[in-house]
Scaffold this motif. Structure first.
Motif, PDB file in Angstrom:
ATOM      1  N   ARG A 194       0.859  -1.218  -0.049  1.00 16.60           N
ATOM      2  CA  ARG A 194       0.090   0.035   0.053  1.00 16.60           C
ATOM      3  C   ARG A 194       0.819   1.297  -0.287  1.00 16.60           C
ATOM      4  O   ARG A 194       1.911   1.213   0.705  1.00 16.60           O
ATOM      5  CB  ARG A 194      -0.896   0.064   1.125  1.00 16.60           C
ATOM      6  N   ASN A 203       2.147   4.608   1.108  1.00 14.52           N
ATOM      7  CA  ASN A 203       2.321   5.264   2.503  1.00 14.52           C
ATOM      8  C   ASN A 203       3.306   6.416   2.352  1.00 14.52           C
ATOM      9  O   ASN A 203       3.905   6.610   1.109  1.00 14.52           O
ATOM     10  CB  ASN A 203       2.395   4.360   3.441  1.00 14.52           C
ATOM     11  N   ARG A 204       3.878   6.629   3.325  1.00  8.99           N
ATOM     12  CA  ARG A 204       4.710   7.825   3.492  1.00  8.99           C
ATOM     13  C   ARG A 204       6.143   7.315   2.892  1.00  8.99           C
ATOM     14  O   ARG A 204       7.098   7.979   2.092  1.00  8.99           O
ATOM     15  CB  ARG A 204       5.188   8.450   4.882  1.00  8.99           C
ATOM     16  N   LYS A 229     -12.311  11.501   2.082  1.00  8.04           N
ATOM     17  CA  LYS A 229     -11.857  10.787   3.163  1.00  8.04           C
ATOM     18  C   LYS A 229     -12.676   9.449   3.449  1.00  8.04           C
ATOM     19  O   LYS A 229     -11.678   8.469   3.888  1.00  8.04           O
ATOM     20  CB  LYS A 229     -11.866  11.585   4.354  1.00  8.04           C
ATOM     21  N   HIS A 270      -8.745   6.278   1.389  1.00 10.40           N
ATOM     22  CA  HIS A 270      -7.121   6.622   0.738  1.00 10.40           C
ATOM     23  C   HIS A 270      -6.400   7.494   1.550  1.00 10.40           C
ATOM     24  O   HIS A 270      -7.068   8.434   2.077  1.00 10.40           O
ATOM     25  CB  HIS A 270      -7.189   6.897  -0.597  1.00 10.40           C
ATOM     26  N   ASN A 271      -5.159   7.013   1.869  1.00 13.04           N
ATOM     27  CA  ASN A 271      -4.465   8.176   2.913  1.00 13.04           C
ATOM     28  C   ASN A 271      -3.931   9.380   2.182  1.00 13.04           C
ATOM     29  O   ASN A 271      -3.945   9.427   0.835  1.00 13.04           O
ATOM     30  CB  ASN A 271      -3.372   7.264   3.674  1.00 13.04           C
ATOM     31  N   TYR A 272      -3.196  10.127   3.001  1.00 15.44           N
ATOM     32  CA  TYR A 272      -2.754  11.314   2.554  1.00 15.44           C
ATOM     33  C   TYR A 272      -1.913  11.025   1.460  1.00 15.44           C
ATOM     34  O   TYR A 272      -1.659  11.795   0.206  1.00 15.44           O
ATOM     35  CB  TYR A 272      -2.148  11.910   3.416  1.00 15.44           C
ATOM     36  N   TYR A 273      -0.841   9.852   1.631  1.00 15.20           N
ATOM     37  CA  TYR A 273       0.181   9.837   0.439  1.00 15.20           C
ATOM     38  C   TYR A 273      -0.123   9.135  -0.749  1.00 15.20           C
ATOM     39  O   TYR A 273       0.223   9.530  -2.035  1.00 15.20           O
ATOM     40  CB  TYR A 273       1.227   8.790   0.944  1.00 15.20           C
ATOM     41  N   GLU A 274      -1.489   8.377  -0.655  1.00 19.67           N
ATOM     42  CA  GLU A 274      -1.971   8.159  -2.020  1.00 19.67           C
ATOM     43  C   GLU A 274      -2.905   9.104  -2.583  1.00 19.67           C
ATOM     44  O   GLU A 274      -2.745   9.106  -3.893  1.00 19.67           O
ATOM     45  CB  GLU A 274      -3.187   7.021  -1.531  1.00 19.67           C
ATOM     46  N   ARG A 308      -8.193  14.865  -0.054  1.00 17.03           N
ATOM     47  CA  ARG A 308      -8.536  14.023   0.801  1.00 17.03           C
ATOM     48  C   ARG A 308      -9.680  14.277   1.703  1.00 17.03           C
ATOM     49  O   ARG A 308     -10.553  13.387   2.282  1.00 17.03           O
ATOM     50  CB  ARG A 308      -7.417  13.608   1.835  1.00 17.03           C
TER      51      ARG A 308
END
Length: 265
Positions: A28, A30-31, A148, A152-156, A144
Motif C-alpha cells: 500500500r 504510504n509515506r 476521506k 485512501h491515505n494522504y500519501y495515496e 483527501r
C-alpha cells in the motif's frame, strides 16, 4: 512469507517479486513509498513512460486506480512522470515560446508598475507546471477531505494528484502550447488562452475522480469537486494573507529594500 496473487498477472507470489511478470509484491502507498519514489526520480528510469502517457490520455482516473490497486509493473511512476512532464513544459514555454519574455512585455503593456507583481505574474505564467508539482502536498490534503470516507491515505492522494497534474501538463504541451505558438506575436491573446486553460481544471477533476471512484454517482463527484474548489480558494486566500503579512514584517524589521521592490514605480 504469506502467498498472494500478483495484482498484475494473478500469478501466485511467495517472495517479494512475481515469478511470472517481475512485479513487486503489492504494498500500500504510504509515506515510505512516496519518499522511495522521489528518490527513484534521480536514480532510476522506469520503462513504462510512453505506456503511461497513452493510458493517462485515455482515462487518467482509471489509470491512477489501476496503479493504486497494485498493477504497477508497466507504469512509469506517477510523481516521476509529473516531474518529467513539468521539465518538458518549462523547456517548451521558455525555449520555444519564450513565454517568460512575452509575459514581461505584457506586464509592461498593462502598466503593472510593481516589479514584484510583474515577476510573480511572469513566474506563474511560465513555470506553472513546476509550481503545481511543488503544491502537490497541499492539493493532496485538500482532495483527501471530501473523499476521506473512501479510505485512501494522504500519501495515496499525493499520487492521485500527480496523475491530475501530469494529465493537465500533458494536455498543455499537446494542445495549449501549439495554440500559444500561433499567437506568439499577440501577448493579449496568449494571456487569454493561458488563463482560459485553468478553467478546464474543474472538468478534469470531475473526470479524474469519476474514473477513479467509478462506484460514486456523478452528481456526488461534482459536489465533492465543488468542495475541493472551495477549499482551494480558501487556501489561496489564506496564503495571500499570510505571505503579505510576512513580506511586510520582513520589509519593516529586516530589509526595507524589499518594500521598494514591491512599491509601484
Amino acid at each position: 512469507m504469506i502467498e498472494e496473487n500478483c495484482r498484475n498477472c494473478k500469478e501466485v507470489i511467495s517472495g517479494n517479486f512475481c515469478p511470472n511478470c517481475g512485479q513487486r509484491r503489492f504494498k500500500r502507498i504510504n509515506r515510505g513509498y512516496v519518499i522511495e519514489e522521489i528518490q527513484d526520480i534521480f536514480v532510476d528510469v522506469n520503462k513504462g513512460f510512453f505506456y503511461s502517457l497513452l493510458k493517462i490520455l485515455r482515462n487518467p482516473g482509471k489509470t491512477a486506480r489501476e496503479y493504486m490497486d497494485g498493477n504497477r509493473v508497466d507504469h512509469y511512476k506517477p510523481i516521476a512522470l509529473a516531474f518529467v512532464l513539468g521539465g518538458i513544459s518549462i523547456f517548451v514555454s521558455t525555449s520555444v515560446l519564450n513565454l517568460d519574455e512575452i509575459m514581461k512585455s505584457f506586464s509592461e503593456q498593462q502598466h503593472i508598475n510593481s516589479k514584484l507583481m510583474s515577476d510573480i505574474f511572469t513566474i506563474i505564467s511560465s513555470y506553472y507546471a513546476i509550481l503545481m508539482i511543488l503544491l502537490l502536498p497541499i492539493f493532496a490534503f485538500i482532495t483527501r477531505i471530501p473523499f476521506k470516507k473512501q479510505g485512501h491515505n494522504y500519501y495515496e492522494h499525493i499520487v492521485m494528484n500527480s496523475y491530475v497534474v501530469s494529465y493537465y501538463t500533458l494536455m498543455s504541451i499537446l494542445v495549449m502550447y501549439p495554440i500559444l505558438f500561433l499567437f506568439r506575436q499577440n501577448p493579449e491573446k496568449m494571456m487569454l488562452v493561458s488563463q482560459g486553460s485553468f478553467l478546464i481544471l474543474p472538468l478534469i477533476l470531475v473526470w479524474f475522480f469519476k474514473g477513479f471512484y467509478n462506484h460514486i454517482p456523478l452528481k456526488k463527484i461534482i459536489i465533492k469537486i465543488l468542495g475541493v474548489l472551495a477549499l482551494t480558494l480558501l487556501a489561496y486566500i489564506l496564503a495571500i494573507i499570510v505571505s503579505t503579512v510576512a513580506f511586510v514584517l520582513y520589509g519593516m524589521f529586516v530589509d526595507k529594500g524589499v518594500l521598494e521592490y514591491a512599491k509601484p514605480k
